[in-house]
Design a protein around this motif. Structure first.
Motif, PDB file in Angstrom:
ATOM      1  N   PRO A 152       2.751  -6.737  18.009  1.00 39.33           N
ATOM      2  CA  PRO A 152       1.572  -6.302  17.259  1.00 39.33           C
ATOM      3  C   PRO A 152       1.445  -4.783  17.259  1.00 39.33           C
ATOM      4  O   PRO A 152       2.153  -4.103  17.993  1.00 39.33           O
ATOM      5  CB  PRO A 152       0.406  -6.945  18.031  1.00 39.33           C
TER       6      PRO A 152
ATOM      7  N   ASP B 205      -5.065  -3.477  16.181  1.00 40.35           N
ATOM      8  CA  ASP B 205      -5.221  -3.556  17.637  1.00 40.35           C
ATOM      9  C   ASP B 205      -6.629  -3.187  18.081  1.00 40.35           C
ATOM     10  O   ASP B 205      -7.215  -3.840  18.945  1.00 40.35           O
ATOM     11  CB  ASP B 205      -4.268  -2.529  18.279  1.00 40.35           C
ATOM     12  N   LYS B 206      -7.140  -2.113  17.488  1.00 37.28           N
ATOM     13  CA  LYS B 206      -8.414  -1.557  17.955  1.00 37.28           C
ATOM     14  C   LYS B 206      -9.594  -1.977  17.096  1.00 37.28           C
ATOM     15  O   LYS B 206     -10.724  -2.015  17.579  1.00 37.28           O
ATOM     16  CB  LYS B 206      -8.343  -0.021  17.909  1.00 37.28           C
TER      17      LYS B 206
ATOM     18  N   TRP C 255      -9.937  -4.749  14.918  1.00 32.20           N
ATOM     19  CA  TRP C 255     -10.207  -6.151  14.587  1.00 32.20           C
ATOM     20  C   TRP C 255     -10.374  -6.967  15.858  1.00 32.20           C
ATOM     21  O   TRP C 255      -9.776  -6.660  16.890  1.00 32.20           O
ATOM     22  CB  TRP C 255      -9.059  -6.736  13.758  1.00 32.20           C
ATOM     23  N   VAL C 256     -11.178  -8.003  15.759  1.00 36.34           N
ATOM     24  CA  VAL C 256     -11.428  -8.860  16.916  1.00 36.34           C
ATOM     25  C   VAL C 256     -11.145 -10.311  16.582  1.00 36.34           C
ATOM     26  O   VAL C 256     -11.176 -10.719  15.422  1.00 36.34           O
ATOM     27  CB  VAL C 256     -12.884  -8.721  17.425  1.00 36.34           C
ATOM     28  N   SER C 257     -10.911 -11.076  17.622  1.00 37.18           N
ATOM     29  CA  SER C 257     -10.647 -12.500  17.478  1.00 37.18           C
ATOM     30  C   SER C 257     -11.982 -13.217  17.565  1.00 37.18           C
ATOM     31  O   SER C 257     -12.231 -13.996  18.487  1.00 37.18           O
ATOM     32  CB  SER C 257      -9.695 -12.917  18.613  1.00 37.18           C
ATOM     33  N   ASP C 258     -12.861 -12.905  16.619  1.00 38.81           N
ATOM     34  CA  ASP C 258     -14.236 -13.380  16.702  1.00 38.81           C
ATOM     35  C   ASP C 258     -14.844 -13.370  15.309  1.00 38.81           C
ATOM     36  O   ASP C 258     -14.637 -12.437  14.541  1.00 38.81           O
ATOM     37  CB  ASP C 258     -15.035 -12.458  17.629  1.00 38.81           C
TER      38      ASP C 258
ATOM     39  N   ALA D  89     -18.282 -13.508  14.068  1.00 38.45           N
ATOM     40  CA  ALA D  89     -19.383 -12.594  13.731  1.00 38.45           C
ATOM     41  C   ALA D  89     -18.969 -11.136  13.884  1.00 38.45           C
ATOM     42  O   ALA D  89     -19.478 -10.261  13.178  1.00 38.45           O
ATOM     43  CB  ALA D  89     -20.596 -12.885  14.613  1.00 38.45           C
ATOM     44  N   GLY D  90     -18.025 -10.883  14.787  1.00 38.74           N
ATOM     45  CA  GLY D  90     -17.596  -9.509  15.041  1.00 38.74           C
ATOM     46  C   GLY D  90     -16.687  -8.947  13.960  1.00 38.74           C
ATOM     47  O   GLY D  90     -16.241  -7.807  14.065  1.00 38.74           O
TER      48      GLY D  90
ATOM     49  N   HIS E  81     -17.503  -8.706  10.689  1.00 38.31           N
ATOM     50  CA  HIS E  81     -18.322  -8.404   9.511  1.00 38.31           C
ATOM     51  C   HIS E  81     -17.856  -7.145   8.783  1.00 38.31           C
ATOM     52  O   HIS E  81     -17.989  -7.028   7.568  1.00 38.31           O
ATOM     53  CB  HIS E  81     -19.774  -8.240   9.970  1.00 38.31           C
TER      54      HIS E  81
ATOM     55  N   ARG F 288      -3.589 -18.996  16.328  1.00 39.01           N
ATOM     56  CA  ARG F 288      -4.896 -18.849  16.979  1.00 39.01           C
ATOM     57  C   ARG F 288      -6.044 -19.164  16.029  1.00 39.01           C
ATOM     58  O   ARG F 288      -7.189 -19.269  16.438  1.00 39.01           O
ATOM     59  CB  ARG F 288      -5.047 -17.448  17.578  1.00 39.01           C
TER      60      ARG F 288
ATOM     61  N   PHE G 173      -7.551 -17.438  13.543  1.00 40.33           N
ATOM     62  CA  PHE G 173      -8.481 -16.412  13.067  1.00 40.33           C
ATOM     63  C   PHE G 173      -7.903 -15.625  11.884  1.00 40.33           C
ATOM     64  O   PHE G 173      -8.091 -14.414  11.793  1.00 40.33           O
ATOM     65  CB  PHE G 173      -8.847 -15.457  14.207  1.00 40.33           C
TER      66      PHE G 173
ATOM     67  N   LYS H 290      -4.478  -9.927  13.940  1.00 43.90           N
ATOM     68  CA  LYS H 290      -4.124  -8.917  14.945  1.00 43.90           C
ATOM     69  C   LYS H 290      -2.656  -9.008  15.339  1.00 43.90           C
ATOM     70  O   LYS H 290      -2.096  -8.083  15.921  1.00 43.90           O
ATOM     71  CB  LYS H 290      -4.989  -9.112  16.206  1.00 43.90           C
ATOM     72  N   VAL H 291      -2.051 -10.150  15.040  1.00 42.04           N
ATOM     73  CA  VAL H 291      -0.682 -10.421  15.487  1.00 42.04           C
ATOM     74  C   VAL H 291       0.353  -9.694  14.618  1.00 42.04           C
ATOM     75  O   VAL H 291       1.449  -9.400  15.071  1.00 42.04           O
ATOM     76  CB  VAL H 291      -0.435 -11.952  15.445  1.00 42.04           C
TER      77      VAL H 291
END
Lengths: 220, 558
Positions: free
Chosen positions: B18, B74-75, B77-80, B82-83, B85, B222, B224, B230-231
C-alpha cells in the motif's frame, strides 16, 4: 456483548462475548484514532440553541430507542455534524439547508407536543413522544408544518442512524467487526446454521439466536 | 502486442504494498500560470485522469486541476463508514423535480481519483445496442459513434485497471485478463438463487485484480471498497493513471476549484481557466481546455462561464447544456436467511447478470436492467431498514439481524429526458458562485423497469432460500448533461468530445454520454476519454487536425 442495554426479546445479546474494540490492535492508526474518538467524551453542543438540545435529545432517544444509559451520544454527534455543516451534499428544492431544517423541525415538534400534551416535546411522556413521531411518519409525502413529512423523517433518520451505527457499541450489538485494515478477511462464505459450515473468522461470534427473524410470525 | 506496462506504467510506479510514491509527487513538474500549457484539464476523475495520462505520454504539457485533495490513502482514508464522509462532494447543491435524486455519497466524488475512489469497482462494458436505442427501439437517442469505435479502448482500459471476471457472455462477448475473485456469502447467495431460477449469473467484472498487478497488492477482502481502497487493490485513476501522468511531466494541481472558462471573443477560442486555489483567484493560460467535472459540475461550470458571445452559458447556443442528465434506477432488494451471510466480508462488487439488459419484445417497456451484488455496511443498511418504516425498538431489532441478510442491487436504464437537467440555483456557494440545482422526474418506462427489476431480485433471493425480502428504491450513477451528438442541434460535443461551439474546448467525462445502458459507467467514461485522446494525439484525426492546437512535443521526464 454490547454495553448498550437492549432486552433479548428486542434483539439484545445475540453475539455473546463479541467485542469490536478487543481487535483494535489489528487496525491501522488513522482508522483507530477515528473510531476511538467516538468512545471518548462526547463533543460539546455547539449548534443546538436554547431548548433545541432537549428536543433533539428526546427525538434521537426515540429514533434509536435509547431509554436508559449508557447511551451512544447521538445528539452530540448530530450536533457536531450540523455545527461543521457536514451535510450529505444536497438539500431539497423548497426546503432549507440541513441545519435550518433541523431547527425548524425541532420547533415544530414542540408545537405538536404543546397541542398534544400541553408541554414541550422533551417534557412529554415517552409514549406521547412516540405517538407524535408515528403521526409524522404516517403522513408520508403529505405536508407536516409545511414540508413533506417523509423528507423531514429522512433528515432525522439519516443523521441519527449515521451517528448510532458508527459507534462500536452498536457494532457489538449487531455482530459487525468494524474496521478491517490491514487485517482483512480470510474465511469467506455463508455460515450455515447448525454448524454445517464454519465461515467465521476467529474473532467473529455466531448469532446465538439465528431464528430471531424480526418479521417471522411467532417471534417476539 | 505491447504490454500494459509499455503504455501505462502506473502500477509499477507505486511502491510495493500500500501507499503512494512520495518521490514522484515531490518531483512533480510545476507550470506557471503565465505559461501557456498545451492543455488544462478540469477534474481528475475517470475522464480527466485518463486524458492527463494519455496527453502527457504524447509529450503535451498538462496541468490537471481538481477541486479536492491529492489523496494519500495511507493517511487520508479510513476503514470506517462514517469516517469517509470527506470522499464525497458535499458542497451545497439543490435537488428538485418529481423524483429528486440525492447526490453526495450516492454518486459524487471529489479529489484526485474522482468518484472512482468510492465506486464499488464494477467495470462492465456497454452493449453494442446501447449506441443505437433510438433506431432499434424508438426511445432515447443514437450515439454519434458505435460500439466498434470504443471496443479497442475498452480492451486497453480493462487491461490497465485491470478488470477480473469470468468470460462474459453478454453484449459483445469477451474475456478478462484476470480470473474472477473468490466469492463471499453475498455472492454465493446470488449464484445459488440465479441457478435455481435458471438465470445466468457471472462473477465479475470487477476492477480488482485477483492477484498482484505490478506493485499493487492482492485484495484483502475487507469490504470497504466504497470508503476508498487503502490497499491499492481496487482501481481508481489515483493509482491507475495519475502516477504515469506524473512520470511523463504532467502537473496535478489539487485544491483548485475552476470557477470560469475564459473564451476570447475575437478568436472564439478558449484561452485558459480562472480558478480559486486556497483563497487566491488565479488564471492558468492554456492552448486547450478539457472539462471533466462530471455531470453536475461540468454543466454548472459551462453555465457559470456565460459571456457576451454565450449569454446563456458556454457552449449553450442550443439550450442543451445541463439537459438529458440521467441516473440509473437502482432498487436494492435484500433477503433474510437463517444462515449468516455477513455481507460486509469481501468487496461488495462480486456477481452480476446482464440477462435482462436488452429490450424484451414481450414486455411493455423498452430496454432493461442488470443485477449485481451490493453489500451495504451498517449505516447504509440502517437506511434500508428505516426506509421500511422501522424506527425505535423496531429498527434496533431489525438491525440486530444484520448478519443474516443478503442484498442485491439493480441498475435500470432510465431514458434521457430534456427536463432532467442542471440549472443554476439562486443559492451561492462559498466562492459566491451559483450552485447547481438538479431536477429529476421519471417517465413511465423508468418506473416499469424499477418494478420489473425488483421482481426478478425477489425471485432470485427467494429461490436461494430467503424467507423475507425487502426493497428500497434508490438511484445510482450520473451521466449526460453535456451529451455528444451528430451535430450542434443534438449535442454539446461531437463523437470525439470536441465542443461544437469552441474548437479548442473538449469535454471528456460522464456528461457526454447520450444514454446510460444498464452498466456502471466508469469503464465507458475512461474508454471515451482514451479514444478522444487518441484522436487528438494520433494526428490521424483527419478533418479535425487543422483546427487543433499544435502541442509542443517534449520528451518524457520520468
Amino acid at each position: 456483548m454490547s454495553r448498550l442495554p437492549l432486552d433479548p426479546s428486542a434483539g439484545g445479546g445475540r453475539f455473546p462475548g463479541f467485542d469490536v474494540m478487543a481487535q483494535s490492535k489489528h487496525w491501522d492508526e488513522v482508522t483507530t484514532s477515528v473510531v476511538v474518538s467516538r468512545l471518548g467524551m462526547p463533543p460539546d453542543i455547539r449548534f443546538f440553541r436554547g431548548t433545541e438540545e432537549a428536543t433533539a435529545s428526546a427525538l434521537c432517544d426515540q429514533l434509536l430507542d435509547q431509554q436508559k444509559p449508557p447511551r451512544v451520544p447521538v445528539v452530540n454527534m448530530v450536533d457536531a455534524r450540523l455545527a461543521d455543516e457536514q451535510t450529505d451534499g444536497w438539500h431539497y428544492d423548497g426546503m432549507a439547508p440541513d441545519g435550518q431544517s433541523w431547527r425548524d423541525s425541532l420547533a415544530a415538534l414542540d408545537e405538536d407536543a404543546m397541542a398534544h400534551s400541553g408541554c414541550t416535546f422533551a417534557e412529554a411522556p415517552w409514549e406521547a413522544q412516540s405517538a407524535i413521531l408515528q403521526a409524522v411518519l404516517d403522513l408520508g409525502s403529505k405536508p407536516w408544518h409545511g414540508t413533506p413529512a417523509a423528507r423531514i423523517w429522512s433528515l432525522w433518520t439519516r443523521y441519527a442512524c449515521t451517528a448510532f451505527y458508527s459507534h462500536p457499541w452498536a457494532w457489538d450489538e449487531i455482530g459487525f467487526p468494524g474496521p478491517a485494515y490491514p487485517r482483512g478477511y480470510k474465511n469467506l462464505g455463508v455460515n450455515e446454521p447448525g454448524g454445517k459450515t464454519n465461515r467465521l473468522e476467529p474473532f467473529e461470534v455466531a448469532d446465538a439466536r439465528p431464528a430471531q427473524d424480526p418479521l417471522r410470525k411467532g417471534n417476539s | 502486442m505491447n504490454s500494459v506496462r509499455d503504455r501505462n506504467e502506473s502500477a509499477w510506479l507505486l511502491p510495493a504494498g500500500p501507499g503512494i510514491n512520495h518521490r514522484l509527487r515531490a518531483d512533480m513538474r510545476h507550470f506557471d500560470d503565465e505559461e501557456e500549457v498545451d492543455v488544462v484539464i478540469i477534474g481528475c476523475g475517470a475522464g480527466g485522469s485518463t486524458m492527463a495520462q494519455r496527453l502527457a505520454r504524447a509529450g503535451w504539457s498538462v496541468v490537471a486541476m481538481d477541486a479536492g485533495p491529492f489523496w494519500d490513502p495511507d493517511k487520508d482514508w479510513v476503514s470506517d463508514e462514517a469516517g469517509s464522509h470527506h470522499l464525497y462532494w458535499t458542497e451545497p447543491r439543490v435537488i428538485g423535480g418529481a423524483d429528486p435524486v440525492p447526490l453526495g455519497s450516492n454518486n459524487s466524488g471529489r479529489g484526485v481519483g474522482g468518484s472512482m475512489v468510492h465506486y464499488a469497482g464494477y467495470a462492465p462494458r456497454f452493449h453494442p445496442s446501447d449506441f443505437r436505442i433510438h433506431s432499434a427501439d424508438g426511445v432515447g437517442t443514437d450515439w454519434p459513434i458505435e460500439y466498434t469505435d470504443l471496443k479497442p479502448y475498452y480492451t486497453e482500459i480493462e487491461e490497465e485497471l485491470p478488470v477480473s471476471g469470468q468470460d462474459w457472455p453478454w453484449g459483445d462477448p469477451h474475456s478478462y485478463s484476470y480470473s474472477p475473485n473468490p466469492v463471499s456469502g453475498n455472492g454465493d447467495m446470488f449464484l445459488r438463487g440465479a441457478l435455481a431460477c435458471g438465470i445466468t449469473a457471472k462473477v465479475g467484472p470487477v476492477a480488482i485484480a485477483n492477484g498482484r498487478f505490478g506493485n499493487r497488492p492482492h485484495c484483502i477482502y475487507r469490504g470497504f471498497c466504497l470508503q476508498g481502497c487503502k490497499v491499492n487493490a481496487k482501481a481508481s485513476p489515483l493509482i491507475t493513471h495519475i502516477p504515469d501522468a506524473l512520470a511523463h511531466g504532467a502537473e496535478v494541481r489539487a485544491d483548485s476549484m475552476v470557477t470560469r472558462i475564459e473564451v476570447d471573443e475575437r478568436t472564439g477560442k478558449a484561452t485558459g481557466v480562472h480558478y480559486n486555489r486556497r483563497g487566491s483567484q488565479r488564471f492558468q493560460r492554456a492552448r486547450m481546455v478539457v472539462v471533466a467535472g462530471y455531470s453536475i459540475e461540468t454543466p454548472r461550470l459551462l453555465l457559470n462561464s456565460a459571456s457576451a458571445r454565450f449569454p446563456d452559458g458556454l457552449c449553450n447556443d442550443f439550450d442543451l447544456v445541463g439537459r438529458y442528465l440521467m441516473v440509473q434506477g437502482a432498487p436494492q432488494t435484500a433477503g433474510r436467511f437463517d444462515g449468516e451471510v455477513r455481507m460486509y466480508k469481501a468487496p461488495p462488487p462480486e456477481v452480476s447478470t446482464e440477462e435482462f439488459y436488452e429490450t424484451d419484445p414481450t414486455k411493455p417497456y423498452k430496454r432493461g436492467f442488470s443485477i449485481q451484488t451490493v453489500s451495504p455496511l451498517p449505516i447504509t443498511w440502517a437506511e434500508h431498514v428505516a426506509a421500511q418504516g422501522h424506527w425505535g425498538a423496531g429498527l434496533r431489532q431489525y438491525m440486530s439481524d444484520y448478519v443474516h441478510w443478503s442484498c442485491l442491487g439493480a441498475l435500470c436504464e432510465f431514458l434521457p429526458l430534456p427536463e432532467n437537467r442542471v440549472v443554476l440555483s439562486s443559492e451561492k456557494d462559498r466562492h459566491g458562485l451559483p450552485v447547481a440545482q438538479f431536477n429529476y422526474s421519471q417517465c413511465d418506462n423508468d418506473k416499469a423497469l424499477m418494478r420489473a427489476a425488483q421482481s426478478v431480485m425477489e425471485d432470485i433471493l427467494q429461490a436461494a432460500g430467503a424467507d423475507e425480502v425487502i426493497t428500497i428504491d434508490r438511484y445510482a450513477h450520473l451521466v449526460g448533461g453535456a451529451r455528444m451528438g451528430a451535430d450542434e442541434h443534438s449535442g454539446v460535443v461531437d463523437g470525439d468530445c470536441r465542443s461544437f461551439a469552441v474548437p479548442n474546448l473538449y469535454i471528456t467525462d460522464g456528461s457526454v454520454l447520450p444514454t446510460e445502458g444498464s452498466a456502471n459507467p466508469a469503464l465507458t467514461i475512461m474508454a471515451i476519454a482514451a479514444r478522444a485522446a487518441d484522436r487528438l494525439t494520433a494526428g490521424g484525426a483527419g478533418s479535425t487536425a487543422d483546427r487543433l492546437p499544435v502541442p509542443v512535443r517534449r520528451g518524457a521526464t520520468g
